[in-house]
Every structure is written in C-alpha cells, then in structure tokens.
Enzyme design. Structure first.
Site, PDB file in Angstrom:
ATOM      1  N   LYS A 169      54.979  49.230  34.837  1.00 49.26           N
ATOM      2  CA  LYS A 169      54.976  47.840  34.548  1.00 49.26           C
ATOM      3  C   LYS A 169      53.717  47.182  34.569  1.00 49.26           C
ATOM      4  CE  LYS A 169      59.678  46.819  35.363  1.00 49.26           C
ATOM      5  NZ  LYS A 169      60.566  46.126  36.321  1.00 49.26           N
ATOM      6  N   LYS A 198      65.232  55.615  28.573  1.00 43.58           N
ATOM      7  CA  LYS A 198      66.563  55.159  28.773  1.00 43.58           C
ATOM      8  C   LYS A 198      66.766  53.711  28.165  1.00 43.58           C
ATOM      9  CE  LYS A 198      65.403  51.821  32.441  1.00 43.58           C
ATOM     10  NZ  LYS A 198      65.619  50.967  33.359  1.00 43.58           N
ATOM     11  N   LYS A 220      66.324  46.758  29.195  1.00 45.48           N
ATOM     12  CA  LYS A 220      66.241  45.218  28.948  1.00 45.48           C
ATOM     13  C   LYS A 220      64.662  44.802  28.573  1.00 45.48           C
ATOM     14  CE  LYS A 220      66.461  44.398  33.606  1.00 45.48           C
ATOM     15  NZ  LYS A 220      67.544  44.239  34.735  1.00 45.48           N
TER      16      LYS A 220
HETATM   17  P1  TYM Z   1      67.732  46.798  37.006  1.00 45.32           P
HETATM   18  O1  TYM Z   1      68.078  45.155  37.082  1.00 45.32           O
HETATM   19  O2  TYM Z   1      66.518  47.150  36.391  1.00 45.32           O
HETATM   20  O3  TYM Z   1      68.975  47.474  36.756  1.00 45.32           O
HETATM   21  C1  TYM Z   1      70.301  47.398  37.298  1.00 45.32           C
HETATM   22  C2  TYM Z   1      71.014  48.409  37.695  1.00 45.32           C
HETATM   23  O4  TYM Z   1      71.149  49.126  36.276  1.00 45.32           O
HETATM   24  C3  TYM Z   1      70.770  50.351  36.494  1.00 45.32           C
HETATM   25  N1  TYM Z   1      70.312  50.860  34.904  1.00 45.32           N
HETATM   26  C4  TYM Z   1      70.726  52.047  34.253  1.00 45.32           C
HETATM   27  N2  TYM Z   1      71.823  53.083  34.634  1.00 45.32           N
HETATM   28  C5  TYM Z   1      72.035  53.874  33.675  1.00 45.32           C
HETATM   29  N3  TYM Z   1      71.433  53.917  32.444  1.00 45.32           N
HETATM   30  C6  TYM Z   1      70.230  53.048  32.130  1.00 45.32           C
HETATM   31  N4  TYM Z   1      69.699  52.985  30.919  1.00 45.32           N
HETATM   32  C7  TYM Z   1      70.252  51.878  33.255  1.00 45.32           C
HETATM   33  N5  TYM Z   1      69.316  51.148  33.077  1.00 45.32           N
HETATM   34  C8  TYM Z   1      69.322  50.444  34.437  1.00 45.32           C
HETATM   35  C9  TYM Z   1      69.621  50.486  37.410  1.00 45.32           C
HETATM   36  O5  TYM Z   1      69.432  51.875  37.841  1.00 45.32           O
HETATM   37  C10 TYM Z   1      70.154  49.610  38.294  1.00 45.32           C
HETATM   38  O6  TYM Z   1      71.080  50.379  39.225  1.00 45.32           O
HETATM   39  N6  TYM Z   1      65.275  47.125  41.675  1.00 45.32           N
HETATM   40  C11 TYM Z   1      66.645  46.833  40.813  1.00 45.32           C
HETATM   41  C12 TYM Z   1      67.394  45.699  41.311  1.00 45.32           C
HETATM   42  C13 TYM Z   1      67.673  45.601  42.586  1.00 45.32           C
HETATM   43  C14 TYM Z   1      68.389  46.256  43.443  1.00 45.32           C
HETATM   44  C15 TYM Z   1      68.380  45.834  44.719  1.00 45.32           C
HETATM   45  C16 TYM Z   1      69.537  47.279  43.041  1.00 45.32           C
HETATM   46  C17 TYM Z   1      67.166  44.700  43.526  1.00 45.32           C
HETATM   47  N7  TYM Z   1      67.531  44.859  44.738  1.00 45.32           N
HETATM   48  C18 TYM Z   1      69.257  46.498  45.713  1.00 45.32           C
HETATM   49  C19 TYM Z   1      70.154  47.757  44.261  1.00 45.32           C
HETATM   50  C20 TYM Z   1      70.186  47.358  45.598  1.00 45.32           C
HETATM   51  C21 TYM Z   1      66.359  46.889  39.414  1.00 45.32           C
HETATM   52  O7  TYM Z   1      65.289  46.198  38.627  1.00 45.32           O
HETATM   53  O8  TYM Z   1      67.566  47.217  38.519  1.00 45.32           O
END
Ligand code: TYM
Length: 347
Positions: A116, A211, A214
């Site tokens: 990023k 992957k 978004k």
């Molecule tokens: P984020 O918002 O990028 O993604 C949310 C969740 O979706 C999963 N994910 C995927 N799983 C499978 N295939 C994909 N292509 C894919 N893209 C995203 C991510 O692994 C995630 O589980 N830092 C985290 C948000 C967060 C969080 C937390 C999660 C903040 N605090 C505490 C769990 C616990 C994030 O940016 O996820």
C-alpha cells in the site's frame, strides 16, 4: 464462552472474496453463533479507514451498507454486537498502549504495508498505515477473542497479533506481575485464525495471480456484493461454454474462466467432475442451468435480503463498549502500577 471478532475495513464495496473468506463456509457466522455464545462483530473500521485518503460522504454510506451486509450474511444481532469501531474509544487507547511494545521492525515487515505504501508513493504515506496492524491487534485483543475468521491476506496481521499478545503477557503478566503484587494470570488471550480451507484466497476475475480485491483499479476483477444484478451477471456470466471447455487445458489465456470455475466450486456445492461433464456436453441449455444455479445460490438471496434490510432503519444493540473498557483497563492498570513501582517520587 468463546469470542469471535470479525472485521471488514470499508473503503470500497464488499466483494465475493470478503464474503467467502471472512463470513462464510465452515466458519459461517451463523454456524459460529450456534457453536459459541458470543460474537463481537467489529464492523466498519472507520479508524482503519482513514489510513488512506477517503471520501467522507461515501464513507458513511458504505458504513451503513456494511452493516446491511453483515446482517444479510446471517449475523444474529441478538447474540452478536455489530458496531462501528470508532464508536468505541478503547480500540485507539489499547492501540497506543500496545504500540509502545511493538518493534517497528515487525511493522516494516508487513507485506500489506509495503504494497500500500508503494502504491501511495512511499515517502508520503501517513504513519497510520505503518501502525495499522497494531490497531487490528487492539480490535482483536480487546475482546479476549478466541477466534478470528480471516482470508489468507490477513494471516500476517493475525500472526503479529498473536506475537504481540504473547509479548505483552510475558512483559506484564504471569510471574513478573505477581512479583509486583498482582494476582498473576495473562492479560490477553492468544487468538487463533479461522481460515477457510478452500475460500481463504478467492482470486481476481481478470488476473489469476492476484486475489479478488476491492483496491484493484479494475471493477471487472471482482464481484461486488452490491453490484446491480445485471452488472454482476455481466462479469460472471459472460463466459461462454466454449471458454469453459478450454478449462480442461487450464490455459493461462483463459484464466478468468478457470477462476470462475473455482468460484463456482466454492459456492455452488457442485463438484468439479459434474461441471466438467456439463461443459463437455456443450449443451448451452445446461450451461444456462449452471449459471442460474450460481446466481440463485449465491447472489440473488443475498441481494434480496440486503434490500429488505436496507429498507428499514434500525438501531443495532451495542454491547461492546463495556467489554472493551475491561479489556483496555487491564493493560492501563499494569502500566500505572509499573510506573508507580519504578518512579515513586514522580507521582
Ligand atoms: P479487509 O476489509 O481487506 O477484508 C475483510 C476480510 O475479507 C478477507 N478477504 C478475502 N478472503 C478471501 N479471498 C479474498 N480475495 C479476500 N479478500 C479479502 C480478508 O482476509 C478479511 O478477513 N485488516 C482487515 C480488517 C480488520 C479486521 C480486524 C479483521 C480490522 N480489524 C479485526 C479481523 C479482526 C482488513 O483490511 O480486511
């Protein structure tokens, strides 16, 4: 009682990858609710969201949409707290307390930070992007979480959370704390990742090596859960039986079809052999059945439920604040106690 923290960071639309990786399958929130009594669904991380430039009106709109998505995915608010992270101040306080014991070397290693910050032009990125994983650790540790459902891109952050919990327990818990007159015991549970064996990394529809994300500039690379029906239909259902046939050869130029097949396998319950047989028959009628099946199982019920939820305004019960205060209090007290013991004359 087992605690599960699940988080979605809202900067763009939620896509099928998020849904499958974090909210579904073996680790479906619905199943967890049956198995465990307590879920803290930490929702819509507005504090996380400001690590990169954002559009304020859009942020509040997407926050509401994220709430609707959690509910549409089956979260039962009589058992789970669905809340906006920035409404609970303890997250930021714990983050600050944790960050004094987080080596910057650990943070510099984070792949997401490297990616990023590279995209944003290294030198100009805010420090919050570097310390982001500490905030994520705070989200998780505050609630003494046992499990965290994540996709594989968040595994490194979760590993850091675990290391940090162990380090803090070691520094301020156990024997050392007892020596200072405390009752012993650890401060934080060391959480475990709940990883979907097959859905931990749903791939982009346009690039088989990345992957589904978004932040990909191409909207064609992902199925957004909030895409209007015809848009998602275009993305997924444009593949012709001819294209699918060439899946057998796993040709790289037909990568989007290979990915479509994988998404299909993950979501439809249809096994690969059946899909191959259907494709081999090249009967376009059957192909239509396959497409309809995908849509019926995956997208339609979801979008209908989401529409139903969004049409009603409701107040979600928040049970998270008190618990978070307890979580941060522990570390606060230990710091204060250490300081008193170390510098009595200053206080
Ligand atoms: P984020 O918002 O990028 O993604 C949310 C969740 O979706 C999963 N994910 C995927 N799983 C499978 N295939 C994909 N292509 C894919 N893209 C995203 C991510 O692994 C995630 O589980 N830092 C985290 C948000 C967060 C969080 C937390 C999660 C903040 N605090 C505490 C769990 C616990 C994030 O940016 O996820």
């Amino acid at each position: 009682t087992k605690a599960v923290v699940c988080g979605l960071q809202k900067t763009g639309g939620i896509n099928l990858g998020n849904k499958i990786g974090a909210l579904e399958g073996k680790i479906s929130l619905r199943n967890l609710l049956v198995t465990f009594c307590l879920i803290h669904t930490a929702l819509s991380f507005q504090v996380h969201n400001i690590t990169l430039p954002y559009d304020a009106p859009q942020l509040s709109e997407t926050t509401r949409n994220t709430a609707a998505i959690y509910l549409a995915c089956g979260v039962d608010t009589s058992k789970a707290s669905v809340f906006v992270q920035s409404h609970v101040h303890a997250h930021v306080e714990l983050m600050w307390l944790l960050s004094s014991d987080t080596p910057t070397g650990w943070l510099n290693r984070m792949i997401q930070f490297k990616e990023k910050s590279h995209l944003a032009g290294n030198e100009n990125v805010g420090a919050a992007l570097l310390t982001y994983p500490v905030l994520m650790a705070a989200d998780i540790l505050l609630y003494q979480s046992d499990f965290v459902p994540v996709g594989d891109d968040q595994m490194q952050h979760l590993e850091l959370t675990r290391e940090l919990a162990e380090k803090i327990n070691n520094l301020y818990g156990g024997r050392k704390w007892k020596k200072l007159g405390g009752k012993g015991g650890t401060l934080f549970k060391v959480p475990e990742a709940l990883i979907q064996p097959t859905g931990a990394r749903v791939m982009s529809l346009t690039d088989g090596l990345s992957k589904m994300s978004k932040s990909d500039p191409s909207d064609m690379s992902r199925i957004n859960l909030l895409d209007p029906k015809d848009v998602s239909a275009n993305k997924v259902f444009e593949c012709s039986p001819d294209h699918l046939l060439s899946l057998h050869a796993d040709q790289v130029e037909n990568m989007e079809c290979v990915i479509l097949l994988r998404v299909w396998l993950l979501t439809s319950g249809v096994i690969k052999k059946e899909i191959k047989e259907w494709c081999a028959e090249r009967a376009s009628g059957q192909f239509q059945v396959l497409k309809a099946d995908f849509r019926a199982r995956h997208l339609r019920p979801f979008s209908e439920r989401r529409r139903e939820i969004s049409s009603k305004r409701r107040r979600l019960p928040g049970k998270c604040g008190d618990r978070a205060d307890v979580g941060v209090q522990k570390l606060r007290v230990r710091h204060r106690y250490h300081q008193i013991r170390m510098h009595p004359s200053d206080i």
